[in-house]
Design a protein around this motif. Structure first.
Motif, PDB file in Angstrom:
ATOM      1  N   LEU A 447      18.018   1.496 -10.771  1.00 52.84           N
ATOM      2  CA  LEU A 447      18.015   2.108  -9.438  1.00 52.84           C
ATOM      3  C   LEU A 447      16.995   1.375  -8.591  1.00 52.84           C
ATOM      4  CD1 LEU A 447      18.046   5.970 -10.161  1.00 52.84           C
ATOM      5  CD2 LEU A 447      19.955   4.576  -9.333  1.00 52.84           C
ATOM      6  N   ASP A 448      17.154   1.518  -7.282  1.00 54.89           N
ATOM      7  CA  ASP A 448      16.167   0.978  -6.362  1.00 54.89           C
ATOM      8  C   ASP A 448      15.071   2.008  -6.132  1.00 54.89           C
ATOM      9  OD1 ASP A 448      17.458  -1.415  -6.061  1.00 54.89           O
ATOM     10  OD2 ASP A 448      18.636  -0.754  -4.332  1.00 54.89           O
ATOM     11  N   PHE A 449      13.839   1.570  -6.242  1.00 51.45           N
ATOM     12  CA  PHE A 449      12.702   2.455  -6.069  1.00 51.45           C
ATOM     13  C   PHE A 449      11.775   1.871  -5.001  1.00 51.45           C
ATOM     14  CE2 PHE A 449      14.132   3.296 -10.366  1.00 51.45           C
ATOM     15  CZ  PHE A 449      14.119   4.679 -10.410  1.00 51.45           C
ATOM     16  N   PRO A 450      11.051   2.727  -4.294  1.00 50.33           N
ATOM     17  CA  PRO A 450      10.065   2.209  -3.336  1.00 50.33           C
ATOM     18  C   PRO A 450       8.918   1.525  -4.066  1.00 50.33           C
ATOM     19  CG  PRO A 450       9.900   4.582  -3.523  1.00 50.33           C
ATOM     20  CD  PRO A 450      11.118   4.190  -4.288  1.00 50.33           C
ATOM     21  N   GLN A 451       8.438   0.471  -3.445  1.00 53.45           N
ATOM     22  CA  GLN A 451       7.348  -0.289  -4.040  1.00 53.45           C
ATOM     23  C   GLN A 451       6.199  -0.373  -3.057  1.00 53.45           C
ATOM     24  OE1 GLN A 451       8.338  -4.303  -4.998  1.00 53.45           O
ATOM     25  NE2 GLN A 451       6.408  -4.764  -6.002  1.00 53.45           N
ATOM     26  N   ALA A 452       5.011  -0.101  -3.558  1.00 48.26           N
ATOM     27  CA  ALA A 452       3.820  -0.159  -2.704  1.00 48.26           C
ATOM     28  C   ALA A 452       3.499  -1.607  -2.382  1.00 48.26           C
ATOM     29  CB  ALA A 452       2.647   0.530  -3.386  1.00 48.26           C
ATOM     30  N   PRO A 453       2.936  -1.913  -1.211  1.00 50.89           N
ATOM     31  CA  PRO A 453       2.646  -0.940  -0.148  1.00 50.89           C
ATOM     32  C   PRO A 453       3.916  -0.546   0.600  1.00 50.89           C
ATOM     33  CG  PRO A 453       2.045  -3.128   0.560  1.00 50.89           C
ATOM     34  CD  PRO A 453       2.470  -3.268  -0.878  1.00 50.89           C
ATOM     35  N   HIS A 454       4.009   0.747   0.954  1.00 53.48           N
ATOM     36  CA  HIS A 454       5.203   1.239   1.617  1.00 53.48           C
ATOM     37  C   HIS A 454       5.187   0.892   3.097  1.00 53.48           C
ATOM     38  CE1 HIS A 454       6.076   3.242  -2.058  1.00 53.48           C
ATOM     39  NE2 HIS A 454       5.079   4.112  -1.962  1.00 53.48           N
ATOM     40  N   ASP A 455       6.384   0.749   3.640  1.00 53.88           N
ATOM     41  CA  ASP A 455       6.506   0.501   5.076  1.00 53.88           C
ATOM     42  C   ASP A 455       6.302   1.782   5.884  1.00 53.88           C
ATOM     43  OD1 ASP A 455       7.023  -2.098   4.504  1.00 53.88           O
ATOM     44  OD2 ASP A 455       9.193  -1.972   4.760  1.00 53.88           O
ATOM     45  N   TYR A 456       6.568   2.923   5.248  1.00 50.36           N
ATOM     46  CA  TYR A 456       6.541   4.184   5.980  1.00 50.36           C
ATOM     47  C   TYR A 456       5.746   5.221   5.190  1.00 50.36           C
ATOM     48  CZ  TYR A 456      10.458   1.677   7.996  1.00 50.36           C
ATOM     49  OH  TYR A 456      11.227   0.712   8.549  1.00 50.36           O
ATOM     50  N   ALA A 457       5.184   6.146   5.929  1.00 46.45           N
ATOM     51  CA  ALA A 457       4.395   7.219   5.317  1.00 46.45           C
ATOM     52  C   ALA A 457       4.706   8.523   6.044  1.00 46.45           C
ATOM     53  CB  ALA A 457       2.895   6.909   5.399  1.00 46.45           C
ATOM     54  N   GLY A 458       4.279   9.612   5.428  1.00 45.07           N
ATOM     55  CA  GLY A 458       4.432  10.917   6.065  1.00 45.07           C
ATOM     56  C   GLY A 458       5.868  11.329   6.263  1.00 45.07           C
ATOM     57  N   LEU A 459       6.731  11.064   5.273  1.00 52.70           N
ATOM     58  CA  LEU A 459       8.132  11.475   5.395  1.00 52.70           C
ATOM     59  C   LEU A 459       8.224  12.992   5.532  1.00 52.70           C
ATOM     60  CD1 LEU A 459       8.393   8.547   4.185  1.00 52.70           C
ATOM     61  CD2 LEU A 459      10.489   9.368   3.078  1.00 52.70           C
TER      62      LEU A 459
END
Length: 1500
Positions: A447-459
């Motif tokens: 699966l695709d997972f988010p990788q740090a550093p993230h582009d977005y915060a505070g979802l």
């Protein structure tokens, strides 16, 4: 430049792509190696902590990490947290054993496993790290089967284990286990409620399933038997699951199932009420239960496996709805190839399912994940974070059969039997090599997972509403918009977040609901198919960097509701007056109320007859939000009606809009032209009788003459009846007069007639006035002057008849009726109610009126003090009162309407001319209500009379609009909830942190300095007054709403005689002491009752049990003095205010005559109020003097434990300086009394100088200023060191400064300074801001103090643990030296002197090690960042008793004293404390050396 832009764009794209990474999907989990097989037998999952555990066996030496081969089996346990591997253990010492049962405890701190054999091994692990906590062995009757759930680890440390017909309760540190048994039944399941106060035991008999509820002591509560199909318990456990839903602590619902047969028990333990029901799918699908979850009391989710419809070897979730008696089956994931052992379900689409072993598993319809092609491996399935195709499909709903199965109550008790022996075990596991199976299938299952550093915060997926209603009649599809998900960029170079939405959960008819990918809008394709039901859907939004967030919505089907305009009562929108040639635009209400989502609203207009609307009416634009009226000059004058239709496509609401077209405005003409255009107004053709005399009781009709206009203009006749309204009626040019006796008056009544023409250019009118005199119609006035009659008579006669009966009949505020007995004889004709020549006793009662209150919404409440208040109320009319605003110009008259009567309270709706201007200055406007007629009613032999000319007065509060009043009500309710939450949370927290309650009292006392100022008699604008009232109720803990119930318990004579408007608004609306005290009186009552109870117990001390003696001892030691002192200080203001008001209002400040005193003590309620007020007044003076006496008497022992236990509250929060001899140090113990003195002076000023506003403010300012200086100079209060350093003295100064500024702003509210409304409004806003600041800061301070206490408690706990470890380690080493010395085989190694040197060396090493551990403790607790830190954290006064602190290591004590020794070198107390520390070290060292010296003696 172009190249640079392209490179930046590519870099941005590259960076965004780097935010996603591909990794192996968390599910399905494939557990096992490639050299031999691995099998999983049971699973457990803890939803709150997201811990997952599985147990089983493995043949694979690669998984075990050993070289023992692949022939034998060894038990294994593997755990995960948030789908991530934590630890796994294998026991090589348990050859050929199998782990078949596992259970995670309620707090998710421990986990227990069991083997299958009858010689049962039970092992408890630490869930966080896998360390073995305990292991025991017990021999039981039957083997453990992996399908069973009969193992539980409880929070009290005990273990529950089911075994054939018994339930075993074990403790790891107890050599025997208690056993209860039930004959003829086999235990198949065990479960407890969340509090673990009740145990649910499920058992099987011959074709019977039975549930027995036991309490924590395994005693019988209730029992039910149900019809089962399984032939034996082994078959049953493979298809049996249970769950529980707890409504509250006394009500729960238990559901258990056998296949598709569901059994439910609803229990209400408070009433011992138990009801049962069953639900059965008679179609009998070939499905096996693997897990059960109770969503609520009516809905259960069952995790099942098997065959349904045409789908075999598949996973299903069945929804069993006891309310609708329906089943809904939904298929998930792919087919399985092996046996499904068990699972856990915790949502309709959330579950974990265990497959014992598999060689390959399906990823999609035609794709597979292959582990080892030759060795089987265990598998864990889940629909979340899986690479498998979920393949969700919901089958048509099935109607079940309810209550068709046998399910009745029985009574079969468990009995104690022979206990079992428990043997401790020493079992050492080794770690599993997780690399054999973790992250081995990335290429096949990713699966695709988010990788740090993230582009977005505070979802965020926050919505304005999570429930949508759809109309089931909707034919076309409905699109329901949702609030877009949001996220913030972590860098300006990152592209704006774009969410891709998907529907990840929906249980319902296929293809009925979908989600728009770009917007997330919910699309209902067929509302009729969904029907009258409720559906839960889950929408996921995923950003470009693979982060995701979800939101859950509920869709509810209901019959359509037609849309409505909000705020419109009835069907009339408005009446529009438009002159010919005018253009008027009317805005329709903006807000349309329609609960049905996704519908398109349309607005249209029609003529009332249903035809097209008039030509001069049309919408302003295509939005249809406004209507334009543009009558032409040729449009006929008159009234028109149009219908405004509001429709949603299914239902329509119709509103009426009235239009009155009036004549065009005449042109402005010069004065001489008006005479030419209009000669004169209309007149009567013949003379009209302008003087009329009529007898009471007679009727007369006056017909108006014919009217003519000299210009032949149209005209209108308007008649104003004025004061003649009660007996006059005008209709069709006729005036009907029907006066009665009560209307007799020498003053004429005036009727005004206005004749006005409707001339287009200039209107003229003619006014006539008719004077009507009503005369008495009785035949013999002289003979009736002294007669009392129940019928209506001349008002002057009534007055003369009762004038002598009561000299106080003009009293406005009297609360009593005054009976007068009158003997009537020689009655004259004209009194039909009393026969002639008959003697009878008639009691005359003088009723009275009292103005209770005037509300901020123009309502006046008048109490009718009478025996027959309802009959008197019926006599009042809208002309019975004359109401004026006395403080307005010309005594402004107020129109009113009588609304209703509730109990004996009559409500008048007042129609002020300009309500917004009332009471908008320093003082309040005064309302006067005058009763202008006498009312008399008769009931049997009682005549009740309300006298004429009773004057009622009350101040008028600032008037509010309906919206403002609603906001005030909402604010008041919110404040009540906050008050309850604040007090209850502090009381609860005090249980866990002793002393935390004092922070609440300190907070309330700090705020009280400000709230007292609301008693200054000044009109405060805005919401400040209301906020202050709420704070005062909180400070005095007036939360019991005693005004609603206290007067029903005790007699309270409430006179509603407040000192001034400010006291009335603050809740002190009477002189009655009990009413003014409110909740404080109840608290005093219970406090006195508590002392009486303990005094009685002390008399019975010889006969009390031990536990009661312990309570009595604690009461005497800790609460006997501290509790009343704390209560007195906290409630001092409420007590003193109530007593001072009683003295001022009831006793006229002790300047009262004996007659007035008797009147003040005329009733038991008044006497109780006065004497209670006097008692409280003398206590308010005497108790502070007693407190001063106690402190002075014990001035040399203030810090002793004996004084603190007994009188510690007197010094609470004060920083004592015993070692100092300065006057400042001597004054500090008395500072609480100084605060009480300050309060007393302040309250005396507010009560006895209520009429001198300016002096109140000046004196209050002076007191606050002086107190600020005193606090700043003396620094009496104790600071709160810790993680947040809080100087209480500075905070007190801060509070006093805000009080000072508050008084300065209050000066601007006086008329002497400003009379501008805008300035007053701004001043009120400033006051509101200061109130907010002081409340917020004080609450924040108390919160920080509480956090400090929590941190300190944590540090103390760490220190206790470390000290315990140090002491135990040292003891064990000394003991080991003794054992070594006693061993003859090594006795010749050391001689005595060498042994002593070696021992000294070991002690030295222990001290070094101890110092290192102390340093580690300091670094962990944050106490040793700097050497100077202890000096900052430890004030000198606290350091006096530092040596008594057993929780702090002695090295830390010594280092703390060392850091303070230079600063306080001259202090004898420190020298003594350091000497104690050194002595303690010396004694311990000598004791250890003495013990070691004994080793030189030869062993016995």
């Amino acid at each position: 430049m172009l190249i640079i832009c392209i490179m930046l764009a590519l870099f941005s794209i590259h960076q965004s792509q780097q935010a996603c990474t591909t990794a192996q999907a968390p599910f399905p989990k494939i557990i096992g190696g490639v050299s031999a097989g691995t099998e999983l037998l049971q699973i457990d999952y803890h939803q709150d902590s997201d811990h997952l555990a599985v147990v089983g066996v493995t043949y694979d030496q690669g998984v075990r990490g050993d070289s023992l081969g692949g022939i034998d089996i060894y038990p294994i346990i593997i755990t995960y947290e948030s789908s991530t591997y934590i630890w796994g253990k294998v026991f090589s010492s348990l050859l050929q054993e199998t782990f078949g049962g596992v259970h995670i405890n309620r707090l998710a701190t421990k986990i227990i496993v069991t083997t299958l054999a009858t010689t049962r091994k039970l092992i408890i692990f630490n869930l966080s790290n896998g360390n073995v906590i305990a292991a025991i062995s017990v021999t039981v009757q039957d083997i453990y089967r992996e399908y069973q759930r009969i193992l539980m680890l409880l929070e009290d440390g005990s273990i529950l284990l089911g075994d054939k017909n018994t339930i075993v309760r074990l403790l790891t540190n107890t050599p025997s286990a208690s056993v209860i048994k039930i004959t003829g039944y086999t235990t198949v399941g065990l479960r407890t409620n969340s509090a673990q106060s009740k145990v649910h035991a499920y058992s099987y008999g011959s074709n019977v399933c039975m549930i027995t509820k036991l309490n924590s002591g395994l005693n019988w509560v209730y029992q039910f038997q149900a019809q089962c199909s399984s032939g034996n318990p082994v078959s049953l456990v493979q298809d049996f699951q249970t769950c529980i839903f707890e409504t509250n602590s006394s009500t729960d619902t238990i559901v258990f199932q056998e296949g598709t047969k569901f059994y439910r028990v609803n229990a209400d333990y408070s009433k011992s009420n138990y009801t049962t029901s069953t639900l059965h799918d008679q179609s009998g699908p070939s499905l096996f239960a693997r897990g059960l979850h109770c969503k609520n009391a009516d809905l259960a989710y069952s995790l099942m496996w098997g065959t349904y419809s045409a789908d075999s070897n598949s996973i299903f979730v069945a929804q069993a709805n006891f309310q609708t008696n329906k089943f809904t089956y939904t298929r998930y994931l792919q087919k399985t190839s092996g046996d499904i052992e068990g699972g856990v379900i915790y949502g309709v689409n959330k579950f974990k399912l265990l497959e014992r072993y598999s060689l390959a598993l399906q990823k999609g319809a035609s794709t597979f994940i292959t582990g080892s092609s030759t060795q089987h491996q265990g598998v864990i399935y889940s629909p979340t974070l899986t690479c498998q195709s979920i393949d969700q499909y919901t089958y048509p709903v099935v109607l079940g059969t309810s209550s068709s199965l046998y399910f009745v109550a029985v009574v079969i008790y468990y009995s104690l039997t022979i206990p079992l022996n428990v043997t401790p075990q020493t079992l050492l596991p080794s770690n599993i090599d997780q690399t054999q199976f973790e992250d081995q299938y990335t290429s096949q299952c990713s699966l695709d997972f988010p990788q740090a550093p993230h582009d977005y915060a505070g979802l965020s997926s926050t919505q304005t509403t999570y429930q949508f209603i759809y109309a089931i009649e909707s034919i076309s599809s409905l699109t329901i918009p949702i609030t877009a998900f949001t996220a913030s960029k972590t860098s300006p170079s990152v592209a704006d977040p774009i969410f891709v939405y998907s529907l990840i959960n929906y249980i319902g008819s296929p293809n009925c609901v979908s989600v728009t990918m770009n917007t997330g809008d919910i699309v209902i394709h067929s509302a009729s198919t969904l029907g009258l039901s409720s559906y839960e859907i889950e929408i996921e939004g995923k950003t470009q960097d693979c982060q995701s967030i979800t939101a859950i919505f509920t869709l509810v089907g209901q019959p359509n509701t037609a849309p409505l305009f909000q705020g419109i009562s009835g069907s009339i929108l408005s009446t529009i007056h438009a002159r010919q040639g005018d253009v008027i635009e009317f805005n329709l209400p903006i807000i349309v109320v329609d609960p049905d989502s996704g519908q398109m609203m349309t607005v249209s207009i029609l003529d009332q007859s249903g035809l097209a609307f008039p030509k001069f009416v049309d919408f302003v634009d295509y939005s249809h939000k406004s209507i334009r009226f543009e009558p032409f000059t040729s449009t006929p004058i008159g009234a028109y009606q149009i219908s405004v239709l509001l429709t949603d496509g299914i239902g329509t609401s119709t509103y009426t809009l009235n239009i009155v077209v009036e004549i065009q405005n005449p042109p402005i003409l010069p004065a001489f032209a008006t005479t030419l255009l209009n000669i004169g107004g209309p007149v009567f053709d013949t003379n009209l009788q302008l003087e009329i005399s009529i007898l009471a009781g007679k009727q007369q009709t006056i017909t108006f003459p014919h009217i003519s206009d000299p210009d032949n203009d149209q005209f209108e006749c308007t008649v104003s009846l004025g004061s003649a309204t009660p007996f006059s009626l005008y209709n069709q040019m006729k005036l009907l007069l029907n006066p009665q006796v009560q209307h007799v008056s020498t003053n004429p009544y005036t009727v005004t007639i206005t004749l006005q023409d409707l001339n287009v250019y200039f209107s003229k009118s003619t006014i006539y006035q008719i004077r009507i005199i009503v005369r008495d119609g009785s035949t013999s006035q002289a003979n009736t002057e002294n007669v009392i009659s129940a019928s209506n008579s001349n008002s002057s006669t009534q007055t003369n008849s009762i004038k002598s009966s009561n000299s106080s009949n003009q009293s406005i505020d009297g609360n009593h009726n005054f009976p007068v007995s009158v003997k009537t004889d020689n009655i004259q004709q004209g009194n039909p109610s009393i026969k002639e020549n008959n003697e009878s006793a008639v009691t005359i009662m003088l009723a009275n009126l009292k103005l209770v209150s005037v509300s901020n919404q123009g309502e006046a409440k008048i109490k009718i003090i009478a025996l027959y208040s309802e009959q008197i109320f019926n006599e009042f009319t809208n002309s019975s009162f004359e109401i004026k605003v006395l403080t307005r110009e010309d005594n402004q008259l107020v129109k009113y309407t009588i609304v209703d009567l509730s109990s004996n309270i009559m409500t008048l709706q007042l129609n002020f001319k300009n309500p917004s201007t009332l009471s908008n200055s320093q003082s309040f406007d005064i309302l006067q209500i005058l009763n202008i007629k006498e009312i008399k009613i008769k009931h049997q032999n009682i005549i009740e009379i309300i006298k004429k000319d009773i004057k009622l007065k009350k101040y008028i509060p600032s008037q509010l609009s309906a919206d403002q009043a609603a906001q005030m009500v909402l604010l008041q309710k919110s404040a009540e909830y906050v008050s309850y939450a604040l007090v209850s949370s502090n009381l609860l927290l005090n249980i866990f942190l002793s002393g935390i309650l004092s922070y609440l009292f300190g907070l309330l006392n700090d705020i009280s300095q400000l709230t007292m100022l609301q008693l200054i008699n000044i009109n405060i604008p805005g919401k400040s007054q209301l906020i202050m009232n709420m704070l005062m109720n909180l400070i005095y803990m007036d939360l019991l709403q005693t005004n609603l119930w206290l007067e029903k318990i005790i007699e309270i004579e409430d006179d509603e005689d407040s000192l001034c408007p400010s006291f009335y608004q603050a809740g002190y609306s009477t002189s009655n002491t009990v009413s003014n005290m409110g909740s404080t009186f109840v608290f005093i009552f219970f406090l006195v009752a508590l002392f009486i109870i303990f005094a009685f117990l002390r008399l019975m001390i010889k006969h009390l049990p031990a536990w009661l003696l312990s309570i009595l001892e604690k009461w005497s030691k800790l609460a006997f003095w501290n509790l009343p002192v704390r209560f007195f200080i906290q409630q001092y203001q409420a007590i003193l205010i109530s007593s001072l008001l009683c003295i001022d209002l009831s006793l006229n400040s002790f300047q009262i005559s004996s007659e007035d005193l008797k009147q003040s003590l005329d009733t038991p309620g008044n006497r109780f109020s006065v004497f209670l007020g006097l008692l409280l007044f003398f206590l308010s003076i005497g108790i502070p003097l007693l407190m001063i006496r106690i402190i002075y008497k014990n001035r040399n022992n203030l810090q002793t434990s004996e004084f603190q236990d007994k009188y510690g509250t007197l010094l609470e929060g004060l920083q004592l300086r015993i070692a100092e001899a300065s006057l400042r140090a001597k004054l500090i113990p008395y500072f609480s009394n100084l605060v009480l003195l300050r309060w007393g002076i302040q309250l005396a000023i507010l009560v006895f100088m209520s009429e001198i506003l300016s002096l109140q403010i000046i004196l209050s300012f002076t007191i606050s200023f002086c107190f600020t200086i005193i606090v700043y100079e003396i620094q009496p209060y104790e600071s709160y060191p810790g993680y947040f350093n809080i100087n209480e003295n500075y905070f007190k100064v801060f509070n006093e400064v805000l009080v000072t500024y508050y008084l300065i702003v209050m000066m601007t509210l006086t008329d002497l300074v400003y009379q501008d409304d805008e300035i007053r409004s701004n001043a009120g806003l400033c006051q509101f801001t200061m109130i907010f600041v002081i409340v917020f800061c004080n609450i924040a301070k108390s919160a920080l103090i509480g956090i400090n206490a929590l941190i300190k408690k944590r540090v103390q706990k760490q220190n206790r643990v470390k000290k315990y470890v140090q002491d135990v380690g040292l003891f064990q080493e000394v003991r080991s030296i003794q054992i070594e010395k006693e061993d003859n085989s090594i006795s010749d190694i050391c001689i005595g002197q060498q042994q002593e040197q070696l021992s000294n060396l070991k002690i030295s090493q222990r001290r070094v090690l101890k110092n290192e551990r102390v340093g580690e403790c300091q670094r962990e607790s944050g106490l040793a960042n700097k050497k100077a830190r202890p000096q900052l954290l430890m004030p000198k006064d606290q350091a006096y008793s530092l040596h008594c602190d057993e929780t702090m290591p002695q090295e830390l004590q010594y280092s703390t004293y060392s850091s303070l020794s230079k600063k306080y070198a001259a202090d004898e107390h420190f020298q003594e404390s350091i000497k104690r520390i050194n002595d303690t070290f010396q004694q311990q060292s000598e004791a250890i050396l003495s013990m070691l010296s004994t080793l030189n003696r030869p062993p016995k």
